[in-house]
Enzyme design. Structure first.
Site, short mmCIF file in Angstrom:
data_model
loop_
_atom_site.label_atom_id
_atom_site.label_comp_id
_atom_site.label_asym_id
_atom_site.label_seq_id
_atom_site.Cartn_x
_atom_site.Cartn_y
_atom_site.Cartn_z
N ASN A 195 0.81 -1.22 0.00
CA ASN A 195 0.00 0.00 0.00
C ASN A 195 0.84 1.27 0.00
OD1 ASN A 195 -2.42 1.77 0.91
ND2 ASN A 195 -0.92 1.99 2.56
N TYR A 238 3.80 9.13 -10.96
CA TYR A 238 2.84 8.33 -10.18
C TYR A 238 2.03 7.39 -11.10
CZ TYR A 238 -0.85 7.57 -6.63
OH TYR A 238 -1.74 7.03 -5.73
N PRO A 297 -7.86 2.24 -6.34
CA PRO A 297 -8.73 3.22 -5.70
C PRO A 297 -8.87 4.46 -6.57
CG PRO A 297 -6.93 2.57 -4.23
CD PRO A 297 -6.59 2.09 -5.61
N1 CAA Z 1 -6.06 18.50 -18.11
C1 CAA Z 1 -5.66 19.51 -18.93
N2 CAA Z 1 -5.15 20.64 -18.49
C2 CAA Z 1 -5.04 20.81 -17.18
C3 CAA Z 1 -5.43 19.82 -16.26
C4 CAA Z 1 -5.96 18.65 -16.79
N3 CAA Z 1 -6.39 17.66 -15.99
N4 CAA Z 1 -5.19 20.26 -15.02
C5 CAA Z 1 -4.66 21.49 -15.14
N5 CAA Z 1 -4.58 21.82 -16.44
C6 CAA Z 1 -4.11 23.08 -17.01
C7 CAA Z 1 -4.76 24.24 -16.28
O1 CAA Z 1 -6.03 24.51 -16.85
C8 CAA Z 1 -3.78 25.35 -16.51
O2 CAA Z 1 -3.91 25.86 -17.81
P1 CAA Z 1 -3.87 27.45 -18.04
O3 CAA Z 1 -2.51 27.87 -17.54
O4 CAA Z 1 -4.07 27.57 -19.51
O5 CAA Z 1 -5.00 27.99 -17.19
C9 CAA Z 1 -2.42 24.63 -16.49
O6 CAA Z 1 -2.71 23.26 -16.75
C10 CAA Z 1 -1.74 24.74 -15.16
O7 CAA Z 1 -2.62 24.21 -14.15
P2 CAA Z 1 -2.36 24.44 -12.62
O8 CAA Z 1 -2.65 25.87 -12.30
O9 CAA Z 1 -3.07 23.42 -11.82
O10 CAA Z 1 -0.77 24.20 -12.60
P3 CAA Z 1 0.18 24.08 -11.41
O11 CAA Z 1 1.55 24.04 -11.99
O12 CAA Z 1 -0.13 25.07 -10.34
O13 CAA Z 1 -0.18 22.64 -10.81
C11 CAA Z 1 -0.45 20.32 -10.72
C12 CAA Z 1 -0.05 21.51 -11.59
C13 CAA Z 1 0.53 20.23 -9.54
C14 CAA Z 1 -0.31 19.07 -11.56
C15 CAA Z 1 -1.87 20.54 -10.20
O14 CAA Z 1 -2.72 20.73 -11.30
C16 CAA Z 1 -2.34 19.34 -9.43
O15 CAA Z 1 -2.01 19.12 -8.29
N6 CAA Z 1 -3.22 18.53 -10.06
C17 CAA Z 1 -3.82 17.37 -9.42
C18 CAA Z 1 -3.02 16.15 -9.71
C19 CAA Z 1 -3.73 15.01 -9.06
O16 CAA Z 1 -4.88 14.72 -9.34
N7 CAA Z 1 -3.04 14.32 -8.16
C20 CAA Z 1 -3.67 13.25 -7.47
C21 CAA Z 1 -3.07 13.16 -6.11
S1 CAA Z 1 -3.92 11.97 -5.10
C22 CAA Z 1 -3.50 10.52 -5.75
O17 CAA Z 1 -2.69 10.40 -6.61
C23 CAA Z 1 -4.20 9.33 -5.16
C24 CAA Z 1 -4.79 8.50 -6.22
O18 CAA Z 1 -4.28 7.42 -6.49
C25 CAA Z 1 -6.01 8.95 -6.90
#
Ligand code: CAA
Length: 240
Positions: free
Chosen positions: A82, A147, A177
């Site tokens: 895990n 990841y 998950p």
């Molecule tokens: N698809 C397409 N474009 C996307 C997007 C997506 N899913 N997410 C963000 N973007 C775009 C945004 O719209 C933005 O575009 P503009 O500049 O044109 O507005 C650009 O990408 C930058 O986005 P952010 O402001 O979010 O960029 P950042 O650099 O501040 O952060 C990131 C980037 C760290 C990846 C942030 O978006 C983030 O944390 N995302 C979530 C990632 C995620 O889901 N992680 C899961 C963690 S939990 C886990 O992993 C457990 C599990 O098993 C499920």
């Protein structure tokens, strides 16, 4: 005597719920943790579950940790991989360390633990391995090439090891998950998380106990015909 179950990353988040669920079901549980002594000790006090500190990304550390568990509790019949971390960022900002940390903690760890218990399981003719993958290993996720690659690797690892274990009474399955209410998911920026939850048909984050429920199903003694499968527990966010 009750079977011994090792849960890596077993003192917090999804791992905590799995450790507690296994204990309540009558298993003798060893919960591994990497660094947070304070949280691990609180967990031990609260649950009465033994904790073992070792780094799952390091083979020698795992070897020593599992030897200690087997000396104290007995042979490991059930292994739940895990432990996992995130280092989310887009690839053009990701450094090598962020890549390597996630690959080694989330994927190499599965080799390390399985390698150390598999010979015992083979000789006893019984084993249950459950690997915690992710919806993001199945579908990919913006900002998670490290990841998603590691979790996707876990799904392939599971299917290969399932074939190797089948004739020896060892089942190997994965759970994928979705977004579960843990510190890891709460670390996702709030606006981003809101958008993700809006796409979950069930309309909420999952609970860690809802993953533990799947683990209990897969590790049961009468689960010998369930192997090589992936159980998605994601509120309907991704179906295939
Ligand atoms: N698809 C397409 N474009 C996307 C997007 C997506 N899913 N997410 C963000 N973007 C775009 C945004 O719209 C933005 O575009 P503009 O500049 O044109 O507005 C650009 O990408 C930058 O986005 P952010 O402001 O979010 O960029 P950042 O650099 O501040 O952060 C990131 C980037 C760290 C990846 C942030 O978006 C983030 O944390 N995302 C979530 C990632 C995620 O889901 N992680 C899961 C963690 S939990 C886990 O992993 C457990 C599990 O098993 C499920």
């Amino acid at each position: 005597m009750s079977r011994v179950a090792l849960v890596t990353g077993g003192t917090r988040g999804i791992g905590e719920a799995i450790s507690v669920g296994l204990k309540e079901a009558g298993y003798s549980v060893a919960a591994n943790y990497a660094g947070n002594d304070q949280k691990a000790n609180e967990f031990k006090e609260r649950t009465g579950i033994s904790v073992f500190k070792f780094d799952v990304s390091d083979f020698e550390s795992v070897k020593g940790g599992i030897a200690q568990i087997e000396a104290e509790l007995g042979p490991v019949d059930i292994l739940v991989n895990n432990a996992g971390i995130t280092r989310d960022t887009t690839i053009h900002r990701m450094d090598y360390q962020q890549w390597e940390d996630v690959i080694h903690t989330n994927l190499t760890s599965c080799f390390n633990t399985c390698r150390c218990v598999i010979e015992g399981m083979r000789s006893r003719g019984f084993g249950r391995v459950v690997n915690i993958g992710s919806i993001n290993g199945q579908a990919g996720q913006y900002g998670q090439v490290n990841y998603a690659a590691a979790k996707s690797g876990i799904h392939g690892f599971t299917k290969a090891l399932a074939q190797e274990g089948a004739a020896k009474g060892i089942t190997v399955n994965a759970i994928a998950p979705g977004y579960i209410d843990t510190d890891m998911v709460r670390a996702v920026p709030e606006d981003v998380l809101k958008k993700i939850v809006a796409k979950v048909p069930v309309g909420r984050l999952g609970k860690a106990e809802e993953i533990a429920r799947g683990v209990l199903f897969l590790v049961a003694d009468d689960g010998g015909f369930i192997t090589g499968s992936t159980l998605s527990i994601n509120g309907g966010q991704h179906m295939y």
